[in-house]
Design a protein around this motif. Structure first.
Motif, PDB file in Angstrom:
ATOM      1  N   VAL A  99      43.602  34.827   9.660  1.00 27.97           N
ATOM      2  CA  VAL A  99      45.053  35.023   9.667  1.00 27.97           C
ATOM      3  C   VAL A  99      45.414  36.324   8.960  1.00 27.97           C
ATOM      4  O   VAL A  99      46.232  37.122   9.451  1.00 27.97           O
ATOM      5  N   ILE A 100      44.805  36.562   7.812  1.00 24.61           N
ATOM      6  CA  ILE A 100      45.100  37.777   7.043  1.00 24.61           C
ATOM      7  C   ILE A 100      44.711  39.018   7.832  1.00 24.61           C
ATOM      8  O   ILE A 100      45.487  39.982   7.936  1.00 24.61           O
ATOM      9  N   SER A 101      43.509  39.012   8.421  1.00 31.34           N
ATOM     10  CA  SER A 101      43.081  40.165   9.217  1.00 31.34           C
ATOM     11  C   SER A 101      44.016  40.399  10.395  1.00 31.34           C
ATOM     12  O   SER A 101      44.366  41.542  10.710  1.00 31.34           O
ATOM     13  N   GLY A 102      44.427  39.307  11.040  1.00 35.28           N
ATOM     14  CA  GLY A 102      45.315  39.435  12.187  1.00 35.28           C
ATOM     15  C   GLY A 102      46.668  39.995  11.823  1.00 35.28           C
ATOM     16  O   GLY A 102      47.245  40.819  12.542  1.00 35.28           O
ATOM     17  N   LEU A 103      47.211  39.545  10.699  1.00 37.73           N
ATOM     18  CA  LEU A 103      48.511  40.058  10.261  1.00 37.73           C
ATOM     19  C   LEU A 103      48.433  41.539   9.897  1.00 37.73           C
ATOM     20  O   LEU A 103      49.331  42.321  10.231  1.00 37.73           O
ATOM     21  N   LEU A 104      47.370  41.924   9.218  1.00 41.54           N
ATOM     22  CA  LEU A 104      47.197  43.337   8.881  1.00 41.54           C
ATOM     23  C   LEU A 104      47.139  44.191  10.146  1.00 41.54           C
ATOM     24  O   LEU A 104      47.755  45.267  10.224  1.00 41.54           O
ATOM     25  N   SER A 105      46.411  43.706  11.153  1.00 44.20           N
ATOM     26  CA  SER A 105      46.291  44.459  12.402  1.00 44.20           C
ATOM     27  C   SER A 105      47.627  44.536  13.132  1.00 44.20           C
ATOM     28  O   SER A 105      48.022  45.596  13.629  1.00 44.20           O
ATOM     29  N   ALA A 106      48.337  43.416  13.194  1.00 44.48           N
ATOM     30  CA  ALA A 106      49.609  43.389  13.913  1.00 44.48           C
ATOM     31  C   ALA A 106      50.633  44.341  13.298  1.00 44.48           C
ATOM     32  O   ALA A 106      51.386  45.010  14.010  1.00 44.48           O
ATOM     33  N   PHE A 107      50.647  44.418  11.984  1.00 44.19           N
ATOM     34  CA  PHE A 107      51.661  45.230  11.309  1.00 44.19           C
ATOM     35  C   PHE A 107      51.270  46.697  11.152  1.00 44.19           C
ATOM     36  O   PHE A 107      52.144  47.575  11.150  1.00 44.19           O
ATOM     37  N   PHE A 108      49.993  46.983  11.042  1.00 48.25           N
ATOM     38  CA  PHE A 108      49.603  48.348  10.691  1.00 48.25           C
ATOM     39  C   PHE A 108      48.933  49.139  11.813  1.00 48.25           C
ATOM     40  O   PHE A 108      48.752  50.344  11.686  1.00 48.25           O
ATOM     41  N   MET A 109      48.560  48.487  12.922  1.00 46.16           N
ATOM     42  CA  MET A 109      47.937  49.244  14.004  1.00 46.16           C
ATOM     43  C   MET A 109      48.827  50.361  14.552  1.00 46.16           C
ATOM     44  O   MET A 109      48.351  51.461  14.827  1.00 46.16           O
ATOM     45  N   PRO A 110      50.133  50.123  14.733  1.00 45.99           N
ATOM     46  CA  PRO A 110      50.976  51.236  15.192  1.00 45.99           C
ATOM     47  C   PRO A 110      50.982  52.414  14.225  1.00 45.99           C
ATOM     48  O   PRO A 110      51.061  53.574  14.650  1.00 45.99           O
ATOM     49  N   VAL A 111      50.877  52.131  12.947  1.00 47.19           N
ATOM     50  CA  VAL A 111      50.855  53.218  11.952  1.00 47.19           C
ATOM     51  C   VAL A 111      49.549  54.002  12.061  1.00 47.19           C
ATOM     52  O   VAL A 111      49.553  55.245  12.078  1.00 47.19           O
TER      53      VAL A 111
END
Length: 554
Positions: free
Chosen positions: A138-150
């Motif tokens: 869950v933590i890895s997924g949230l980090l990816s969802a929020f920061f991949m565009p950056v």
């Protein structure tokens, strides 16, 4: 399927390298002259011609040619990086088994024979061991969802692409090395590092994919098609070789799950240090591919582009593309969770050790190969929309049946049969998904929509593991968690029922059935990345401007 080690799950990694890419091409889209020059094919000269290479490799000329990529240095680098990524993905299986054992030990959920106690309600750090593992995903997924565009914006609008890729590899290597010391006293901080490593792996993928369009521009359509199949085969081979190596060592030496995890991390550290170093050494410096509009924030640009793309799709492509992307969000969320949830289920419910779980995933990995052929056959008899829906219902049925029937430790061998059907269904699912997208991709919007495609695969990757964690924490059996995780496929199938007919979808996108057939030729890629959520090597049809596609940048 993402293991707690990374959002690129391990059984999505086997198909993904071959199938889970954002398809897009537009030969008319130029790249910068500097980038094209940096990635142009190697010229005749000492040590760079095919003849020179193969002369030193005789009598293994075919093998040499396969890895030499006609002397094209960036392509050779991408091949080396694929070998490293394959090992990283597979190492998560063995490390997750180690984490589960140590967490259960810490929670006093092991009996005197070091076997799991049924229905142990003890907690560790506030959660049951199974839920704690799922929360890492869950933590890895949230980090990816929020920061991949950056991250995508940094790769796209700055000259830091190579530096970002190298930094992510170094950080992954440091974490892998640290995790050699995963023991009873250190497992929890190592688990936290694993969540971070999953996010770092996604950053690596962004940097790697950004080179694909430039290689395509330099070598041309036909050669890139050949190179893409090689990238897929190389990563598939690396994953299979790593699995076999660790399983063999574990079985011959008689290692426990914890020691197997330590040995896996030690071998993996050396493996990736060698291949990541070789790979990035061959990659050129890359200038920015786009200029940031005046007055725009670098940190917000990726999000802004995604929002504008979503609005235009909802407005202009209401019959097909809109429903495809909505379905993609839910389908990929479930597919990405298969590996992480499967490792937990096999370990705690069936009592499988790390080596046995490794065999399960090896069987699944190999089974994706005939699965791609099954998908091609069904698609040829129907259309990509219908075939994709059927593949998802197949996955749903396979996961539900497996969860309901595999309930005790004496069914370990039946789990391998389950792995065969999971692999067949995933081998059908991923190539058909990509074919569907490339078939309805509006001309002239390849770059924008390819980026949106990849971002959609990340948006809800954290949700199914969260549902699994909640169900386990509520005291329900893990089989119900597996079933709930699979229901994203049902939601996706229902959403696709609202799409127009295949002819209407093609007409709306400005495509024809003839183009649909041509796309099929380049889109049944194989099955090598099924074990890593979103790690894939785009085909020539998917290469153009993937620097945007990985990041959510439009």
């Amino acid at each position: 399927m993402a293991t707690p080690a990374e959002p690129e799950n391990v059984v999505v990694s086997a198909i993904d390298a071959a199938s889970n890419q954002a398809p897009a091409i537009d030969a008319s889209v130029p790249t910068s002259e500097a980038a094209a020059a940096a990635t142009s094919p190697a010229k005749e000269g000492p040590g760079v011609t095919v003849t020179d290479c193969c002369a030193c490799c005789s009598p293994f000329q075919r093998c040499c040619n396969f890895f030499h990529f006609d002397g094209h240095l960036p392509a050779k680098g991408l091949g080396q990086l694929a070998i490293g990524r394959g090992a990283v993905v597979m190492s998560n299986i063995f490390l997750t088994s180690s984490f589960l054992y140590l967490a259960n030990d810490d929670a006093n959920c092991l009996d005197e024979k070091d076997e799991y106690i049924d229905d142990c309600g003890n907690k560790v750090y506030g959660f049951s061991p199974a839920a704690l593992m799922a929360n890492t995903v869950v933590i890895s997924g949230l980090l990816s969802a929020f920061f991949m565009p950056v991250i995508g914006a940094l790769v796209d609008f700055t000259p830091s692409r190579k530096a970002i890729g190298i930094a992510s590899c170094v950080a992954i290597g440091v974490i892998q090395a640290a995790q050699i010391g995963t023991v009873a006293a250190t497992w929890f901080p190592m688990l936290i590092l694993q969540a971070i490593a999953g996010f770092l792996y996604q950053i690596l993928i962004v940097a790697v994919y950004a080179y694909m369009p430039e290689v395509w521009t330099a070598v041309g359509h036909d050669r890139m098609t050949d190179y893409s199949s090689r990238f897929t085969a190389i990563q598939f081979g690396a994953q299979a070789m790593y699995l076999v190596l660790i399983i063999a060592i574990s079985q011959v030496v008689g290692m426990s799950d914890v020691v197997t995890g330590q040995a896996s991390q030690a071998i993996n550290t050396v493996w990736i240090a060698f291949f990541f170093y070789r790979g990035w050494k061959l990659m050129p410096f890359a200038p920015p591919t786009h200029t940031l509009p005046e007055g725009h924030s670098l940190l917000a640009e990726g999000f802004r582009q995604n929002w504008e793309t979503a609005k235009s799709i909802n407005r202009d492509y209401r019959a097909g593309l809109r429903w495809f992307f909505l379905a993609l969000i839910f389908a990929e969320a479930s597919a990405a969770a298969i590996t992480s949830v499967a490792v937990i289920f096999l370990d705690e419910v069936l009592g499988m050790g790390s080596a046995e779980i490794g065999i399960f995933f090896f069987v699944t990995l190999v089974s994706t190969i005939p699965g791609t052929q099954l998908g091609a056959y069904v698609t040829s008899r129907t259309n990509p929309n219908t075939s994709w829906q059927m593949s998802m219902m197949s996955l749903l049925a396979v996961l539900v049946v497996g969860a309901l029937t595999l309930v005790s430790e004496d069914q370990i061998y039946f789990s391998y049969v389950w792995g065969i059907f999971v692999g067949l269904s995933l081998g059908w699912f991923y190539p058909t998904e990509n074919l569907f997208f490339s078939s309805i991709l509006p001309k002239g919007q390849d770059t924008e929509l390819s980026g949106f495609f990849v971002y959609c695969t990340q948006i809800l990757g954290w949700l199914p593991p969260l549902f699994f964690s909640i169900i386990v924490e509520a005291g329900y059996e893990q089989k119900w968690g597996v079933i709930i995780v699979s229901f994203g496929f049902l939601v996706a199938t229902v959403l696709l029922r609202f799409a127009g007919s295949w002819e209407v979808i093609l007409e709306e996108s400005g495509r024809t059935r003839g183009e649909d057939s041509n796309n099929a030729t380049g889109h049944v890629h194989g099955s090598t990345e099924i074990m890593s959520h979103k790690d894939a090597s785009p085909s020539s049809k998917e290469a153009d401007d993937l620097e945007d596609s990985e990041t959510g940048g439009g």
